[in-house]
Design a protein around this motif. Structure first.
Motif, short mmCIF file in Angstrom:
data_model
loop_
_atom_site.label_atom_id
_atom_site.label_comp_id
_atom_site.label_asym_id
_atom_site.label_seq_id
_atom_site.Cartn_x
_atom_site.Cartn_y
_atom_site.Cartn_z
N VAL A 1 0.84 -1.20 0.00
CA VAL A 1 0.00 0.00 0.00
C VAL A 1 0.88 1.25 0.00
N GLN A 2 1.90 1.24 0.85
CA GLN A 2 2.77 2.41 0.99
C GLN A 2 3.47 2.74 -0.33
N GLU B 1 -5.16 -2.43 -1.51
CA GLU B 1 -5.93 -2.20 -0.27
C GLU B 1 -6.75 -3.45 0.08
N GLY C 1 1.29 4.63 -2.44
CA GLY C 1 0.93 5.94 -1.87
C GLY C 1 -0.58 6.14 -1.90
N GLY C 2 -0.99 7.36 -2.20
CA GLY C 2 -2.42 7.67 -2.25
C GLY C 2 -3.21 6.69 -3.11
N ALA C 3 -2.62 6.30 -4.24
CA ALA C 3 -3.29 5.36 -5.13
C ALA C 3 -3.56 4.04 -4.42
N TYR D 1 -4.26 3.58 -1.42
CA TYR D 1 -5.35 3.69 -0.43
C TYR D 1 -6.72 3.67 -1.11
N THR D 2 -6.73 3.85 -2.43
CA THR D 2 -8.02 3.85 -3.14
C THR D 2 -8.38 2.44 -3.61
N THR D 3 -9.63 2.27 -3.92
CA THR D 3 -10.09 0.96 -4.41
C THR D 3 -9.82 0.78 -5.90
#
Lengths: 593, 593
Positions: A409-410, A424, A413-415, A417-419
């Motif tokens: 996930v890290q 995720e 990045g932001g991507a 955290y999205t579905t």
């Protein structure tokens, strides 16, 4: 090519780093060969790519629902479970007489690895049925076997393990579901409730066959009074057997697999059929426990492997930032895989997933050898070693699976955290493994409080002997000097710490076992470090022989180096606990929180 | 009493362990007192208990949707945002002339802590508006201030920070959104796109005011060519300003807050208003950055705090198993809080959440002092110290929030994995914090590559001095001898390791910074260890003074002991990297993965 695992690495683990073909020297496996094993793995990849992976996201987004007392699952699961049956997956490890293929469990485990990496939720159905059928065929009467197993093998009926109750989870000995004898021998009326039953009810099979633990009325308290029963949802004549689906659990992940809350015999109409002898239920279960636990370890590795490959693809493609040495902002951005910290997170994932896979293949082969070995002393020794390794091989992948999917996930990045990306979902799915099939805390107690001590520590000594063998082997190979030195240094420190910890036994179980989870953690790092030394030896030998796939083997060597440099050092962050005589976790009063 | 945080601990941190009342000696804060501060915190608790916590689950289950180009959020948010405005939360820290309350930022931060613990998604709206308004009032013209801030303060309009673009996330200097000058001074046409914009569009406010980074046409490359603009969604006359909501992100957690993908000026109709001077945008943003980053640290602590209290209640009530010394199975089961391993997981949560809260309160007070301090040298020194602590105070809580909420899930076991309990939601929500407002990797580079080195390491020396002060203070207090000894021993080892690491600077930035994330991790443990020493001193003094709440203070002392015994030792698992001259994360070739 499947994008959710590395076939090359799986074959490396089975045929090159370890020799699974050793198994075909046993008469039971004699018809098998490298070719048949590979055919099985190809078949697993095929069903994974064609049927399981395509609905991986869908099964998460449309979770099973309880409608009118019946759980509805993803509509595609019906044909998938049928196919599992048709293709012979469910009884593949059983004998020819039982319609099986006499396949080593190791290969079945690795086939499962592929399916779990593709779609963990979809993969669990046949494996649960195999486990349940295995109990019936091993401990049940011929009558029970004939009555239940054929439809289980064909995928027509679902098998489950019905253990947990509202007040008996980690403390299974407290279960209260009761079996009342009837006039018919072996037939009981069952009354009670079971929770968290995986595949405990669904509409893709015609019947659900629960392998259920219960106490025969009047049985002794604790583990000694637990018996095993076959409790079908429907009886043969189409009559319902008073097993009601009281509820369905909605979960953070692993959503495609239905988990049921069952009421048994609430209308006094539930029949259960005793498996084997009374009061032997937990013993029977425990004979299947090593495999079940290694299976969970493998589930965890599979999910973490899929997450690793997902984040690896992203890291190779996503441009962001420049090398630290590049000051010209007009130069294009570089793929993030160029950044040392991203490579660190990728190496972390690669090292824990491939290292744990190596350990599980090792344990799988050991398990197969044990079941077919005829020399009693050899068998006993291997058993002790596997007993010792099992809590480690269950817990290390489970705990690292959580951290490893988090690293995936890290990297996104932001991507991440999205579905929009699958990482995720892997992160959510991975979180179940430190919980089910015994929590990490329970396995810590099992390892330090039981397995290490068995037969005066014989299992422990055998493990040390095996590790020394690999060290020995590594000394005949060039270029591994630094790696072996690093490993041996940590091994020495660890053994010193473990000896200190064992002295605490004199202080009673509470102090001795207070840090059992940390001991388990350290054992996991050490054992997987050993597996990396093993892989490095194999890789270096392959390079010396001139194997042209240099990238693969250099990758193994560098990852082994990473593991010694970044993971083994974590043992040093645990050791002080083994020496310490200060026990804040015991001294802390519950009113002080 | 609120169940999602401990008011007692928050008051301890503010008034007892640290002295936030020091701030009222500054003229700006002179009207404030313990009473006004407590009133503010009470008000935060009230809105949290009455409005935010009741829809915590709902907002997760019914996430915002993009319908006909407009994002719809939870219907209750409209009245909640109005209330935030009416109650004065948005401009509370601003001056009386601006309609504010001249509240110290520390108290605002702690009020936020309560709201975030109650419902993280719902809490973000007013804080984003505060941040955006703060930029306008600090750097904008009187015209901009008068035109935009009043409706932002009242909660009628939403403020946002519009930074990230598809190719410019961690590497913000690569942003390409462009501002074209018009005939009107200060008015530009903006064109580009922005992603991951929190509260970037929603239907609970009448207008959305984006504080947007863009390059004025022809500006230099990199960070030096970035300017700051006010870009409203609607212009005053009700005319749309060509900011289109292109998409909404569905996320793993933190689902109640809408995150938008915005197209700006795609129909050539977007006006933006320059804030301050051209090309100073990033500098302006960075002047708000410490607070924004500490804010994220606080978000992470808040979520982890709620998870801790949730798992604590469960552990006190859930009976399972018996003490290891109890062999009588007829004895009733004990609450799981009696088991050392469960207490270990609770102590882990308590120690990292309360320790991080202490650090954030420390940083908050420092930040308030800096903004009001008139002595230039003092101001500069405090600034350097805060600059140094900021990446730590952002990252430690964020990374520990992930692990800590994971421990909460583990304590609940199977129940924790279901949606019947809130811990799985906390676990999902906590995962965002190591990503947004700078990833942990970025903060590692910031700490080691910049902050430690600033002014010849003056910030670093100041931190060491502050730590020594606490050690000094502890030596006047009885019973802390063991604790101080343990802390000092680790501090010494850490400082030795850090010195070794600094030597690597000669080897170039790549090697020097390869393990910057691990250095950040070690600094986090050390700094929070210091905070635990500080809390232990305060607690011991309270006990000596005969404070009757012995449970609370004994809890502090025992948790401090836990931190030294279980957390500080993790530094030893990191130190070998600081000495090592082997760099597998640099040497690993991308083709070897």
């Amino acid at each position: 090519m499947a994008e959710f695992y590395s076939k090359k690495d799986l074959l490396f683990q089975l045929f090159e780093n370890q020799n699974c073909l050793e198994l075909v020297t046993f008469p039971y496996f004699t018809d098998h060969s490298e070719e048949t094993f590979k055919l099985v793995l190809d078949a697993a990849e095929q069903i994974s790519v064609n049927s399981l992976y395509p609905i991986f996201k869908e099964m998460d987004r449309n979770e099973p629902q309880l409608i009118d007392g019946k759980i509805r699952i993803h509509p595609k699961m019906k044909s998938i479970i049928s196919q599992f049956g048709e293709d012979g997956w469910i009884q593949a490890i059983f004998s020819y007489e039982e319609g099986g293929q006499q396949l080593p469990w190791t290969i079945h485990l690795c086939a499962g690895f592929i399916m779990q990496a593709a779609n963990y939720s979809a993969s669990v159905f046949p494996f649960l049925t195999t486990g349940a059928a295995n109990l019936i065929r091993t401990f049940g009467s011929k009558e029970l076997i004939d009555r239940f197993t054929p439809n289980m093998y064909s995928g027509k009926w679902q098998g489950t393990m019905a253990l947990t109750e509202p007040d008996a989870g980690s403390s299974l000995s407290d279960l209260t579901t009761t079996a009342f004898p009837t006039e018919k021998e072996g037939v009981f009326h069952i009354k009670g409730q079971k929770i968290y039953i995986s595949a405990g009810d669904h509409d893709a099979c015609e019947n659900i066959i629960h392998l259920m633990l219960a106490r025969i009325q009047g049985a002794p308290a604790g583990t000694k009074g637990i018996s095993l029963f076959v409790v079908p949802k429907n009886r043969e004549n189409g009559m319902l057997n008073d097993v009601l689906t009281q509820g369905i659990y909605h979960k953070m992940g692993y959503k495609g697999a239905p988990i049921a809350h069952l009421m048994i015999g609430s209308n006094e109409g539930c029949e259960g059929y005793l498996v084997g002898e009374p009061n032997q239920g937990l013993k029977y279960m425990f004979q299947m426990m090593n495999e079940a636990r290694l299976g969970v370890g493998m589930n965890a590795v599979a999910i973490a492997t899929a997450a690793y490959h997902s984040s690896l693809s992203y890291a190779k493609e996503r441009p962001q930032g420049r090398k630290l040495t590049e000051k010209d902002l007009n130069k294009p951005q570089v793929p993030i895989i160029e950044h040392a910290d991203v490579k660190r997170m990728l190496l972390f994932q690669k090292s824990v997933t491939e290292g744990a896979l190596a350990l599980l293949v090792y344990c799988g082969i050991l398990s197969d050898k044990i079941s077919k070995e005829e020399n009693a002393q050899k068998k006993k020794e291997m058993h002790l070693l596997l007993d010792l390794l099992t809590p480690i091989a269950k817990s290390y992948p489970s705990e690292m699976g959580v951290q490893s999917t988090s690293a995936a996930v890290q990297i996104l990045g932001g991507a991440g955290y999205t579905t929009d990306f699958p990482v995720e979902q892997y992160y959510r799915e991975a979180r179940i493994h430190p919980i089910h099939e015994g929590t990490t805390g329970i396995h810590g107690l099992d390892l330090l409080g039981r397995k290490v001590l068995l037969e005066d520590g014989l299992g422990w000594k055998l493990l040390q002997k095996e590790i020394q063998k690999t060290i020995q082997e590594s000394q005949d190979v060039e270029n591994l000097c630094e790696l072996v030195k690093a490993f041996e240094e940590k091994l020495k420190k660890f053994n010193h710490g473990a000896a200190q910890l064992l002295f605490k036994m004199n202080q009673g179980p509470e102090k001795f076992l207070a840090d059992a989870s940390l001991f388990l953690e350290a054992c996991g790092i050490l054992t997987v470090g050993w597996m990396w030394l093993k892989q490095a030896v194999t890789a270096q030998k392959a390079l010396e022989k001139g194997n042209p796939d240099q990238d693969f083997y250099f990758g193994k060597l560098e990852t082994a180096r990473y593991f010694m440099e970044y993971e083994m050092i974590k043992i040093e962050g645990l050791l002080p606990r083994f020496h310490s005589n200060s026990y804040p976790t015991i001294d802390m009063n519950k009113n002080w929180f």
